[in-house]
Design an enzyme around this catalytic site. Structure first.
Site, short mmCIF file in Angstrom:
data_model
loop_
_atom_site.label_atom_id
_atom_site.label_comp_id
_atom_site.label_asym_id
_atom_site.label_seq_id
_atom_site.Cartn_x
_atom_site.Cartn_y
_atom_site.Cartn_z
N GLU A 52 -4.85 6.91 1.25
CA GLU A 52 -5.50 8.08 0.66
C GLU A 52 -5.77 7.87 -0.83
OE1 GLU A 52 -3.02 7.99 2.79
OE2 GLU A 52 -3.08 9.72 4.15
N TYR B 289 -26.31 -2.70 -4.14
CA TYR B 289 -25.21 -2.98 -3.20
C TYR B 289 -24.12 -3.85 -3.84
CZ TYR B 289 -29.20 -2.18 -0.03
OH TYR B 289 -30.32 -1.70 0.59
N LYS C 115 -6.48 -0.05 7.74
CA LYS C 115 -5.41 -1.03 7.65
C LYS C 115 -5.18 -1.57 9.07
CE LYS C 115 -1.56 -0.37 5.20
NZ LYS C 115 -0.18 0.08 4.84
#
Length: 119
Positions: free
Chosen positions: A74, A54, A99
């Site tokens: 993107e 992790y 966002k």
């Protein structure tokens, strides 16, 4: 592959956005990652070396999200997906980038994109 490792709501401060002011002021970004891999070997042997670490996932995501800047979420997601698949033994990855309070001309909790890419 049904086995999955997920890191949820990783939070970073970065300077991505289509507007110049976003590159100057920056803002909070949130990222979720799902990595699909066979977890049986690690689960049977109880060995970290047989799974996805992790901390390594977090470090890769942090480097990309806090780097840049990029105009598009993107682009951030595609870069995260490509780097994770190149570095880790995953058959598939899903990346979500949010966002909060995106500048869309009115109130919004967040803008989010989600991509899934095979290895």
């Amino acid at each position: 592959m049904a086995d999955r490792i997920s890191l949820r709501n990783m939070v970073f401060y970065a300077y991505h956005g289509a507007y110049a002011v976003e590159h100057e002021l920056g803002r909070r970004f949130e990222v979720d990652v799902d990595l699909f891999t066979d977890l049986r070997p690690a689960g049977s042997a109880d060995e970290l070396a047989l799974t996805i670490n992790y901390a390594e996932v977090y470090a890769i995501v942090k480097e990309i999200v806090e780097g840049g800047p990029h105009k598009l979420l993107e682009t951030v997601a595609e870069t995260v997906a490509a780097r994770l698949l190149a570095a880790l033994p995953a058959a598939r990855v899903t990346v979500r980038v949010r966002k909060p309070h995106a500048p869309v001309g009115g109130p919004v909790d967040y803008a989010e994109i989600e991509i899934t890419r095979p290895a």
